[in-house]
Design a protein around this motif. Structure first.
Motif, PDB file in Angstrom:
ATOM      1  N   LYS A   1       3.587  -2.417 -43.213  1.00 35.57           N
ATOM      2  CA  LYS A   1       2.770  -1.353 -43.142  1.00 35.57           C
ATOM      3  C   LYS A   1       1.742  -1.142 -44.116  1.00 35.57           C
TER       4      LYS A   1
ATOM      5  N   ILE B   1       0.811   0.277 -39.640  1.00 35.70           N
ATOM      6  CA  ILE B   1       1.614   0.290 -38.356  1.00 35.70           C
ATOM      7  C   ILE B   1       2.837  -0.640 -38.816  1.00 35.70           C
ATOM      8  N   SER B   2       3.849  -0.488 -37.840  1.00 34.01           N
ATOM      9  CA  SER B   2       4.976  -1.418 -37.969  1.00 34.01           C
ATOM     10  C   SER B   2       4.808  -2.483 -37.167  1.00 34.01           C
TER      11      SER B   2
ATOM     12  N   SER C   1       6.073  -3.993 -34.683  1.00 38.40           N
ATOM     13  CA  SER C   1       6.391  -3.689 -33.182  1.00 38.40           C
ATOM     14  C   SER C   1       5.193  -3.056 -32.733  1.00 38.40           C
ATOM     15  N   GLU C   2       4.731  -1.932 -33.392  1.00 39.48           N
ATOM     16  CA  GLU C   2       3.595  -1.320 -32.997  1.00 39.48           C
ATOM     17  C   GLU C   2       2.425  -2.136 -33.175  1.00 39.48           C
TER      18      GLU C   2
ATOM     19  N   LYS D   1       2.163  -4.360 -29.693  1.00 40.70           N
ATOM     20  CA  LYS D   1       1.845  -3.502 -28.728  1.00 40.70           C
ATOM     21  C   LYS D   1       0.257  -3.302 -28.605  1.00 40.70           C
ATOM     22  N   LYS D   2      -0.287  -2.986 -29.760  1.00 38.44           N
ATOM     23  CA  LYS D   2      -1.703  -2.632 -29.894  1.00 38.44           C
ATOM     24  C   LYS D   2      -2.529  -3.809 -29.581  1.00 38.44           C
TER      25      LYS D   2
ATOM     26  N   SER E   1      -4.078   5.716 -29.564  1.00 41.60           N
ATOM     27  CA  SER E   1      -3.122   6.264 -29.270  1.00 41.60           C
ATOM     28  C   SER E   1      -3.321   7.938 -28.917  1.00 41.60           C
TER      29      SER E   1
END
Length: 300
Positions: free
Chosen positions: A96, A101-102, A104-105, A108-109, A122
């Motif tokens: 981060k 962001i993490s 995992s995020e 996804k992004k 988002s």
């Protein structure tokens, strides 16, 4: 800066790249460089503008970011363990700090592999615009490569090279100038097969531009003696996607992006080797100031 210092730090940078998933203690790296830990710490910071620990952590995070995009089968936990983090929480905290962001995020992004890192899609009402922009960008890049590139899959032999390390996008020209001055007295510059190359150890998509490490290179066809800032390196033989381009310097980023899109859409996977370029001319001597260049993506 003393050339011997630079040579030893180059050795360290290569060692770190090859051992990101191993323990990298200050004592181990000091023994490789033949310096005391205290001396190495000061020297490394002076040359790279980062402490050794900060550099190693950043490289591990950036390697993890690349694998999050390109290796869907790897879990966040597996990446945390592979790159020396005690648990998911410590990995996520460090991640981060770099990307906001993490892990995992982040995955996804960047699921499509080509959206810009850090782009905020988002917020309500923005999703349609983001998708439309993405489709437009992809189509533009597809058109670009169809109009400007000849692409082939090629089995490349091992390439031996003399190189100078450059850190940051504004240091490349100076490195090439130094290489040419080094090559001229050795008769390398006058050879008909003289070619220069650039190896990317980092990606501009993941690493901040002033921290991207590259090698400015001359391809060698015979053994030569090197010293000081000039070192020897090699590109191992292997299969590559090769994009043949005639482009202006400003179009290199667009050309690389389009070639990676071509790779993905044609079902190829990038190998764990560094992308590189081979130049076939001096763009300053081209009537339209264009580079005749081949872009190489190593693939499995």
């Amino acid at each position: 800066m003393n050339e011997d210092y630079i040579k030893r730090v180059n050795k360290i940078l290569t060692y770190i790249d090859e051992n990101l998933d191993n323990k990298l203690s200050l004592e181990t790296i000091s023994s490789i460089a033949f310096y005391s830990p205290y001396h190495l710490h000061r020297l490394f910071k002076a040359i790279t503008n980062e402490t050794l620990n900060a550099y190693i952590t950043r490289k591990r995070i950036e390697k993890s970011a690349s694998l999050l995009i390109h290796r869907k089968e790897l879990t966040v936990t597996e990446l945390a363990m592979q790159y020396g983090f005690s648990n998911n929480s410590s990995f996520t905290r460090s991640f981060k700090k770099y990307y906001g962001i993490s892990p995992s995020e982040f995955r996804k992004k960047n699921a499509n592999k080509f959206s810009k890192i850090g782009k905020d899609d988002s917020k309500n009402g923005q999703a349609k615009q983001i998708i439309e922009e993405y489709i437009c960008d992809i189509n533009n890049l597809k058109n670009w490569i169809s109009m400007n590139a000849k692409i082939e899959i090629k089995e490349m032999p091992k390439l031996e090279m003399a190189f100078i390390t450059c850190i940051g996008e504004n240091t490349l020209d100076s490195a090439f100038d130094k290489l040419i001055k080094w090559a001229k007295p050795k008769g390398l510059f006058e050879r008909n097969d003289f070619k220069m190359a650039r190896i990317y150890h980092d990606s501009f998509k993941i690493t901040e531009p002033d921290k991207v490490r590259m090698s400015a290179c001359i391809i060698l066809n015979e053994k030569v003696e090197v010293s000081g800032e000039v070192g020897l390196t090699k590109i191992e033989k292997g299969k590559c996607i090769v994009g043949h381009f005639i482009i202006e310097p400003k179009d290199f980023g667009k050309s690389w992006s389009s070639l990676f899109i071509w790779m993905n859409e044609n079902g190829y996977k990038k190998a764990d080797r560094n992308p590189f370029e081979i130049f076939h001319n001096n763009f300053n001597e081209h009537p339209e100031k264009k580079s005749i260049v081949d872009l190489y993506i190593p693939i499995e």
